[in-house]
Design a protein around this motif. Structure first.
Motif, mmCIF file in Angstrom:
data_model
loop_
_atom_site.group_PDB
_atom_site.id
_atom_site.type_symbol
_atom_site.label_atom_id
_atom_site.label_comp_id
_atom_site.label_asym_id
_atom_site.label_seq_id
_atom_site.Cartn_x
_atom_site.Cartn_y
_atom_site.Cartn_z
ATOM 1 N N LEU A 125 0.678 -1.167 0.029
ATOM 2 C CA LEU A 125 -0.117 0.198 -0.042
ATOM 3 C C LEU A 125 0.833 1.407 -0.075
ATOM 4 N N ARG A 126 1.972 1.398 1.030
ATOM 5 C CA ARG A 126 2.781 2.465 0.820
ATOM 6 C C ARG A 126 3.330 2.573 -0.482
ATOM 7 N N LYS A 127 3.754 1.792 -1.168
ATOM 8 C CA LYS A 127 4.288 1.752 -2.605
ATOM 9 C C LYS A 127 3.547 2.321 -3.523
ATOM 10 N N ASN A 128 2.354 1.991 -3.458
ATOM 11 C CA ASN A 128 1.214 2.381 -4.295
ATOM 12 C C ASN A 128 0.858 3.895 -4.035
ATOM 13 N N ILE A 129 0.496 4.194 -2.693
ATOM 14 C CA ILE A 129 0.207 5.414 -2.489
ATOM 15 C C ILE A 129 1.246 6.549 -2.877
ATOM 16 N N ILE A 130 2.402 6.135 -2.577
ATOM 17 C CA ILE A 130 3.658 6.956 -2.929
ATOM 18 C C ILE A 130 3.854 7.356 -4.465
ATOM 19 N N ARG A 131 3.315 6.185 -5.301
ATOM 20 C CA ARG A 131 3.397 6.088 -6.719
ATOM 21 C C ARG A 131 2.170 7.145 -7.069
ATOM 22 N N VAL A 132 1.179 7.232 -6.469
ATOM 23 C CA VAL A 132 -0.036 8.127 -6.717
ATOM 24 C C VAL A 132 0.554 9.587 -6.603
ATOM 25 N N PHE A 133 1.149 9.747 -5.527
ATOM 26 C CA PHE A 133 1.771 11.206 -5.039
ATOM 27 C C PHE A 133 2.688 11.650 -6.167
ATOM 28 N N GLN A 134 3.533 10.560 -6.557
ATOM 29 C CA GLN A 134 4.650 10.983 -7.517
ATOM 30 C C GLN A 134 4.085 11.242 -9.084
ATOM 31 N N GLU A 135 3.030 10.630 -9.426
ATOM 32 C CA GLU A 135 2.721 10.791 -10.586
ATOM 33 C C GLU A 135 2.322 12.253 -11.119
ATOM 34 N N GLU A 136 2.678 12.602 -12.388
ATOM 35 C CA GLU A 136 2.243 14.067 -12.468
ATOM 36 C C GLU A 136 1.201 14.060 -13.733
ATOM 37 N N ASP A 137 1.101 13.029 -14.426
ATOM 38 C CA ASP A 137 -0.292 12.853 -15.408
ATOM 39 C C ASP A 137 -1.279 12.430 -14.489
ATOM 40 N N GLU A 138 -2.379 13.351 -14.757
ATOM 41 C CA GLU A 138 -3.497 13.325 -13.941
ATOM 42 C C GLU A 138 -4.296 11.910 -14.257
ATOM 43 N N TYR A 139 -4.295 11.696 -15.637
ATOM 44 C CA TYR A 139 -5.027 10.279 -15.997
ATOM 45 C C TYR A 139 -4.478 9.074 -15.163
ATOM 46 N N ILE A 140 -2.913 8.998 -15.287
ATOM 47 C CA ILE A 140 -2.544 7.893 -14.704
ATOM 48 C C ILE A 140 -2.636 8.005 -13.009
ATOM 49 N N GLU A 142 -4.918 9.026 -11.721
ATOM 50 C CA GLU A 142 -6.478 8.392 -11.262
ATOM 51 C C GLU A 142 -6.419 6.939 -11.601
ATOM 52 N N LEU A 143 -5.820 6.657 -12.292
ATOM 53 C CA LEU A 143 -5.692 4.840 -12.667
ATOM 54 C C LEU A 143 -5.217 4.325 -11.602
ATOM 55 N N TYR A 144 -4.017 4.890 -11.078
ATOM 56 C CA TYR A 144 -3.454 4.350 -9.830
ATOM 57 C C TYR A 144 -4.456 4.305 -8.647
ATOM 58 N N LEU A 145 -5.181 5.497 -8.468
ATOM 59 C CA LEU A 145 -6.029 5.520 -7.185
ATOM 60 C C LEU A 145 -7.186 4.464 -7.484
ATOM 61 N N SER A 146 -7.597 4.152 -8.612
ATOM 62 C CA SER A 146 -8.539 3.392 -8.686
ATOM 63 C C SER A 146 -8.049 1.828 -8.549
ATOM 64 N N LEU A 147 -6.899 1.798 -8.606
ATOM 65 C CA LEU A 147 -6.361 0.364 -8.320
ATOM 66 C C LEU A 147 -6.026 0.057 -6.934
ATOM 67 N N LEU A 148 -5.957 1.166 -6.017
ATOM 68 C CA LEU A 148 -5.632 0.901 -4.668
ATOM 69 C C LEU A 148 -6.804 -0.021 -4.103
ATOM 70 N N GLN A 149 -6.544 -0.658 -2.712
ATOM 71 C CA GLN A 149 -7.600 -1.478 -2.134
ATOM 72 C C GLN A 149 -8.708 -0.759 -1.914
ATOM 73 N N ARG A 150 -9.880 -1.361 -1.892
ATOM 74 C CA ARG A 150 -11.161 -0.602 -1.460
ATOM 75 C C ARG A 150 -11.736 -1.277 -0.404
ATOM 76 N N ASP A 151 -11.961 -2.634 -0.288
ATOM 77 C CA ASP A 151 -12.643 -3.239 0.570
ATOM 78 C C ASP A 151 -11.631 -3.794 2.072
ATOM 79 N N PHE A 152 -11.879 -3.176 3.207
ATOM 80 C CA PHE A 152 -11.344 -3.525 4.427
ATOM 81 C C PHE A 152 -12.369 -4.317 5.313
#
Length: 195
Positions: A125-140, A142-152
């Motif tokens: 999760l840490r790796k993926n959240i940091i990837r979201v923060f570092q991504e400059e392209d808004e479309y990509i 949003e794609l990374y955000l959609s791939l983060l875990q949704r169910d807990f």
């Protein structure tokens, strides 16, 4: 004035004949909002007082707006929290978060909250959240955000998580309790199987 809870919020302006730098420092350190040395212009004093009053009114209005928003969030039945690129939860979060995570969460690592005791899941999760923060392209991003875990699942309750970027280096997480919906889905599924 500053020691009394009933008067501590009253703005104090010193108008004095003492004009040395150390005198002004002492006046401001004791809690004054302004320090005006004699001789002074009455128009300048009046303008400063009006500015401080306007600032006080704006601060009160902002505080009232903040209270109203907090009341709305605290009564929404959802958990609202935010964190930055350091993944540390901010001090402001909805009351529902205290119920979801069973206590105070300010200053906690978001990955630890969402995956207590699961180092591998935390790292992922840490790796993926940091990837979201570092991504400059808004479309990509949003794609990374959609791939983060949704169910807990926490202590027998099912939660849906929604992530939103709220500033360049800030993310909001909205947690919604889906336990009743899941129970209803299971009951319907069992009824279908029975039929």
């Amino acid at each position: 004035l500053k020691d009394n809870p009933g008067t501590r919020d009253i703005p104090v302006i010193f108008v004095t004949a003492m004009h040395e730098t150390q005198d002004e420092m002492k006046g401001l350190e004791t809690g004054a909002i302004d320090y005006i040395a004699k001789p002074f212009s009455p128009a300048i004093v009046k303008a400063r007082v009006q500015n401080h009053l306007a600032l006080k009114h704006a601060s009160q209005a902002l505080g009232e707006a903040h209270s109203k928003i907090s009341a709305l969030l605290n009564n929404s039945g959802q958990g609202f929290l935010s964190f930055g690129v350091d993944l540390i939860v901010d001090s402001q979060y909805s009351a529902e978060c205290g119920k979801i995570f069973h206590g105070e969460i300010a200053g906690s690592d978001i990955t630890t909250l969402l995956h207590p005791g699961e180092e591998s899941a935390q790292k992922h999760l840490r790796k993926n959240i940091i990837r979201v923060f570092q991504e400059e392209d808004e479309y990509i991003r949003e794609l990374y955000l959609s791939l983060l875990q949704r169910d807990f699942t926490f202590k027998g309750h099912f939660f849906d998580a929604e992530y939103r970027i709220i500033a360049p280096e800030r993310m909001m997480l909205v947690m919604t309790d889906m336990t009743q919906e899941k129970q209803l889905e299971n009951a319907i599924r069992q009824e279908r199987n029975r039929l």
